[in-house]
Design a protein around this motif. Structure first.
Motif, PDB file in Angstrom:
ATOM      1  N   TYR A  41       2.729  -3.121  -8.726  1.00 40.81           N
ATOM      2  CA  TYR A  41       2.863  -2.077  -7.706  1.00 40.81           C
ATOM      3  C   TYR A  41       1.658  -2.065  -6.778  1.00 40.81           C
ATOM      4  CZ  TYR A  41       6.860  -0.295 -10.305  1.00 40.81           C
ATOM      5  OH  TYR A  41       8.080  -0.171 -10.919  1.00 40.81           O
ATOM      6  N   ARG A  42       0.479  -2.238  -7.338  1.00 39.83           N
ATOM      7  CA  ARG A  42      -0.721  -2.306  -6.505  1.00 39.83           C
ATOM      8  C   ARG A  42      -0.623  -3.452  -5.518  1.00 39.83           C
ATOM      9  NH1 ARG A  42      -4.016  -5.380  -4.366  1.00 39.83           N
ATOM     10  NH2 ARG A  42      -6.246  -5.467  -4.648  1.00 39.83           N
ATOM     11  N   SER A  43      -0.178  -4.624  -5.974  1.00 38.63           N
ATOM     12  CA  SER A  43      -0.109  -5.808  -5.121  1.00 38.63           C
ATOM     13  C   SER A  43       1.041  -5.713  -4.120  1.00 38.63           C
ATOM     14  CB  SER A  43       0.054  -7.063  -5.988  1.00 38.63           C
ATOM     15  OG  SER A  43      -1.007  -7.182  -6.908  1.00 38.63           O
ATOM     16  N   PHE A  44       2.189  -5.253  -4.594  1.00 36.88           N
ATOM     17  CA  PHE A  44       3.369  -5.179  -3.718  1.00 36.88           C
ATOM     18  C   PHE A  44       3.152  -4.184  -2.588  1.00 36.88           C
ATOM     19  CE2 PHE A  44       7.583  -3.329  -2.708  1.00 36.88           C
ATOM     20  CZ  PHE A  44       8.169  -4.466  -2.176  1.00 36.88           C
ATOM     21  N   ILE A  45       2.597  -3.021  -2.901  1.00 31.48           N
ATOM     22  CA  ILE A  45       2.348  -2.009  -1.864  1.00 31.48           C
ATOM     23  C   ILE A  45       1.301  -2.502  -0.883  1.00 31.48           C
ATOM     24  CG2 ILE A  45       1.449   0.315  -1.452  1.00 31.48           C
ATOM     25  CD1 ILE A  45       2.747   1.124  -4.127  1.00 31.48           C
ATOM     26  N   LEU A  93       0.798  -5.573  -0.141  1.00 33.08           N
ATOM     27  CA  LEU A  93       1.485  -6.608   0.631  1.00 33.08           C
ATOM     28  C   LEU A  93       2.292  -5.989   1.769  1.00 33.08           C
ATOM     29  CD1 LEU A  93       1.706  -9.721   0.466  1.00 33.08           C
ATOM     30  CD2 LEU A  93       3.852  -9.393  -0.765  1.00 33.08           C
ATOM     31  N   LEU A  94       2.931  -4.858   1.496  1.00 37.76           N
ATOM     32  CA  LEU A  94       3.697  -4.171   2.534  1.00 37.76           C
ATOM     33  C   LEU A  94       2.791  -3.693   3.666  1.00 37.76           C
ATOM     34  CD1 LEU A  94       6.267  -2.013   0.504  1.00 37.76           C
ATOM     35  CD2 LEU A  94       6.687  -4.134   1.767  1.00 37.76           C
ATOM     36  N   PHE A  95       1.672  -3.075   3.304  1.00 38.82           N
ATOM     37  CA  PHE A  95       0.727  -2.607   4.325  1.00 38.82           C
ATOM     38  C   PHE A  95       0.229  -3.775   5.172  1.00 38.82           C
ATOM     39  CE2 PHE A  95      -0.080   1.167   1.475  1.00 38.82           C
ATOM     40  CZ  PHE A  95       0.403   2.103   2.368  1.00 38.82           C
ATOM     41  N   LEU A  96      -0.101  -4.880   4.533  1.00 43.54           N
ATOM     42  CA  LEU A  96      -0.603  -6.045   5.255  1.00 43.54           C
ATOM     43  C   LEU A  96       0.467  -6.662   6.141  1.00 43.54           C
ATOM     44  CD1 LEU A  96      -2.719  -7.696   2.425  1.00 43.54           C
ATOM     45  CD2 LEU A  96      -3.597  -6.815   4.590  1.00 43.54           C
ATOM     46  N   PHE A  97       1.706  -6.689   5.649  1.00 42.58           N
ATOM     47  CA  PHE A  97       2.793  -7.262   6.434  1.00 42.58           C
ATOM     48  C   PHE A  97       3.029  -6.445   7.709  1.00 42.58           C
ATOM     49  CE2 PHE A  97       7.316  -7.895   7.454  1.00 42.58           C
ATOM     50  CZ  PHE A  97       7.312  -9.273   7.619  1.00 42.58           C
ATOM     51  N   ILE A  98       2.964  -5.123   7.578  1.00 39.52           N
ATOM     52  CA  ILE A  98       3.108  -4.258   8.757  1.00 39.52           C
ATOM     53  C   ILE A  98       1.998  -4.554   9.763  1.00 39.52           C
ATOM     54  CG2 ILE A  98       3.010  -1.865   9.565  1.00 39.52           C
ATOM     55  CD1 ILE A  98       4.319  -1.065   6.896  1.00 39.52           C
ATOM     56  N   PHE A 137      -4.183 -11.178   2.153  1.00 44.25           N
ATOM     57  CA  PHE A 137      -2.726 -11.315   2.130  1.00 44.25           C
ATOM     58  C   PHE A 137      -2.286 -12.317   1.072  1.00 44.25           C
ATOM     59  CE2 PHE A 137       1.114 -13.599   3.335  1.00 44.25           C
ATOM     60  CZ  PHE A 137       2.013 -12.564   3.518  1.00 44.25           C
ATOM     61  N   TYR A 138      -2.910 -13.487   1.046  1.00 41.73           N
ATOM     62  CA  TYR A 138      -2.493 -14.504   0.076  1.00 41.73           C
ATOM     63  C   TYR A 138      -2.826 -14.078  -1.352  1.00 41.73           C
ATOM     64  CZ  TYR A 138      -0.994 -17.926   3.514  1.00 41.73           C
ATOM     65  OH  TYR A 138      -0.293 -18.568   4.514  1.00 41.73           O
ATOM     66  N   PHE A 139      -3.923 -13.345  -1.519  1.00 45.03           N
ATOM     67  CA  PHE A 139      -4.257 -12.828  -2.841  1.00 45.03           C
ATOM     68  C   PHE A 139      -3.190 -11.852  -3.326  1.00 45.03           C
ATOM     69  CE2 PHE A 139      -6.418  -9.034  -4.812  1.00 45.03           C
ATOM     70  CZ  PHE A 139      -6.387  -9.518  -6.106  1.00 45.03           C
ATOM     71  N   ASP A 158       6.339   9.310  -8.981  1.00 41.42           N
ATOM     72  CA  ASP A 158       5.291   8.320  -9.222  1.00 41.42           C
ATOM     73  C   ASP A 158       4.629   7.831  -7.935  1.00 41.42           C
ATOM     74  OD1 ASP A 158       5.731   8.310 -11.999  1.00 41.42           O
ATOM     75  OD2 ASP A 158       7.363   6.872 -11.791  1.00 41.42           O
ATOM     76  N   MET A 159       5.260   8.140  -6.793  1.00 44.39           N
ATOM     77  CA  MET A 159       4.759   7.598  -5.528  1.00 44.39           C
ATOM     78  C   MET A 159       3.371   8.112  -5.181  1.00 44.39           C
ATOM     79  SD  MET A 159       6.918   5.399  -4.338  1.00 44.39           S
ATOM     80  CE  MET A 159       7.125   4.911  -6.052  1.00 44.39           C
ATOM     81  N   TRP A 160       3.040   9.337  -5.611  1.00 43.46           N
ATOM     82  CA  TRP A 160       1.722   9.887  -5.286  1.00 43.46           C
ATOM     83  C   TRP A 160       0.612   9.122  -5.993  1.00 43.46           C
ATOM     84  CZ3 TRP A 160      -2.156  11.975  -8.302  1.00 43.46           C
ATOM     85  CH2 TRP A 160      -1.848  12.223  -9.631  1.00 43.46           C
ATOM     86  N   ILE A 161       0.978   8.364  -7.035  1.00 47.18           N
ATOM     87  CA  ILE A 161       0.009   7.508  -7.726  1.00 47.18           C
ATOM     88  C   ILE A 161       0.021   6.108  -7.144  1.00 47.18           C
ATOM     89  CG2 ILE A 161      -0.625   6.463  -9.928  1.00 47.18           C
ATOM     90  CD1 ILE A 161       0.676   8.837 -11.329  1.00 47.18           C
ATOM     91  N   LEU A 162       1.203   5.550  -6.950  1.00 51.41           N
ATOM     92  CA  LEU A 162       1.329   4.143  -6.595  1.00 51.41           C
ATOM     93  C   LEU A 162       0.947   3.848  -5.147  1.00 51.41           C
ATOM     94  CD1 LEU A 162       4.662   3.316  -8.460  1.00 51.41           C
ATOM     95  CD2 LEU A 162       2.305   2.981  -9.245  1.00 51.41           C
ATOM     96  N   ILE A 163       1.347   4.718  -4.208  1.00 48.41           N
ATOM     97  CA  ILE A 163       1.011   4.463  -2.801  1.00 48.41           C
ATOM     98  C   ILE A 163      -0.495   4.534  -2.560  1.00 48.41           C
ATOM     99  CG2 ILE A 163       1.256   5.322  -0.440  1.00 48.41           C
ATOM    100  CD1 ILE A 163       4.140   6.001  -1.073  1.00 48.41           C
ATOM    101  N   PRO A 164      -1.199   5.587  -3.025  1.00 50.57           N
ATOM    102  CA  PRO A 164      -2.664   5.580  -2.859  1.00 50.57           C
ATOM    103  C   PRO A 164      -3.335   4.430  -3.610  1.00 50.57           C
ATOM    104  CG  PRO A 164      -1.879   7.789  -3.334  1.00 50.57           C
ATOM    105  CD  PRO A 164      -0.725   6.875  -3.565  1.00 50.57           C
ATOM    106  N   LEU A 165      -2.754   4.018  -4.742  1.00 49.34           N
ATOM    107  CA  LEU A 165      -3.289   2.873  -5.480  1.00 49.34           C
ATOM    108  C   LEU A 165      -3.261   1.622  -4.609  1.00 49.34           C
ATOM    109  CD1 LEU A 165      -4.164   1.256  -8.001  1.00 49.34           C
ATOM    110  CD2 LEU A 165      -1.760   1.236  -8.711  1.00 49.34           C
TER     111      LEU A 165
END
Length: 287
Positions: A40-44, A46-51, A180-182, A206-213
């Motif tokens: 979740y830390r990596s996927f979220i 990745l989303l921020f970086l992709f944007i 990004f690659y990491f 759970d989003m209040w934990i995962l998104i800030p993470l």
């Protein structure tokens, strides 16, 4: 402002957000496994970086794909070990073990990048580590020897990952691309890992934990990468101990942990050693 001072400022920012990330990992460990938190830390992130990449129209293609993948694999394994340590030790002990990375970095650099290391800077790094031990007093947690060993290995892995970051910086790879690659490698690796195991069902609460993470990790990674690009390697490594100071403050405010005299002495040693190391580096221009 010189590049050295900019590097130091970026590292201070990185340490603050790394401490936030560790706090959210500690909270999330009551709901998710360590590998799930890595995903979740990596996927979220990745989303921020992709944007960011889409908005900025940046070029993802890299001429150093092999080095980026190597950095991603080492970073992913180190991150997985680190999150495991946080989940099975108290936050302070896990941070201490992971932040032995600047010490390992000091030992590895002469063999890898052929940098000349001044004994005075290396001594400041060791003093900073002693200060970290005073703050965290991890002896009781070391009864869980396996988790402690995993945490120590995460520190070695982090040092190796930093070396890859330094090498990529010298190849003029943009900070965001390295991060990004990491995150891409970490997302794929942890995703494959958890696909063979039972996972905790994700709910909206759970989003209040995962998104800030994910967000804090993204900011910390970019700031850390930029710090190593601009600053002296060992000075930046010494400043990384500030993560432990910030973690102690967050623990006091959020987890209601009181500070002992050893905490104050340890914090003083960390800050003092970082300041002295920075002064030595600026005078001698070790880069």
């Amino acid at each position: 402002m010189t590049n050295q001072k900019k590097g130091m400022l970026w590292m201070i920012i990185a340490t603050f957000f790394f401490s936030l990330m560790g706090s959210f990992v500690k909270i999330g460990a009551t709901h998710f496994s360590s590998v799930e938190l890595v995903f979740y830390r990596s996927f979220i992130s990745l989303l921020f970086l992709f944007i960011y990449i889409v908005i900025s129209q940046e070029e993802l293609k890299t001429p150093h794909l092999r080095k980026q993948i190597d950095r991603g694999v080492v970073g992913f394994l180190s991150l997985a070990f680190f999150f495991y340590a946080i989940a099975h030790l108290n936050l302070g002990s896990a941070m201490t073990l992971n932040y032995t990375s600047p010490i390992f970095l000091g030992f590895f650099l002469p063999f890898i990048s052929h940098q000349k290391i001044k004994k005075s800077i290396l001594m400041c790094t060791i003093i900073g580590f002693i200060g970290a031990l005073l703050i965290l007093d991890p002896h009781g947690e070391w009864q869980s020897w396996f988790a402690g060993l995993v945490g120590l290995i995460s520190g070695i892995g982090a040092a190796l990952a930093y070396i890859h970051v330094i090498q990529l910086s010298k190849l003029n790879e943009p900070d965001w691309r390295t991060v990004f690659y990491f995150t891409l490698v970490s997302t794929v690796g942890s995703g494959l890992w958890i696909s063979f195991n039972d996972c905790q069902k994700l709910v909206w609460d759970d989003m209040w934990i995962l998104i800030p993470l994910g967000l804090s990790a993204t900011i910390a990674q970019i700031a850390m990468t930029r710090a190593y690009r601009l600053g002296n390697t060992l000075v930046i490594g010494a400043l990384s101990y500030l993560t432990i100071v910030f973690s102690g403050v967050i623990s006091l405010l959020y987890f209601n942990e009181t500070m002992r005299i050893e905490d104050l002495i340890g914090a003083s040693l960390i800050i003092l050693s970082g300041a002295i190391a920075s002064n030595i580096s600026l005078k001698s221009r070790i880069n």
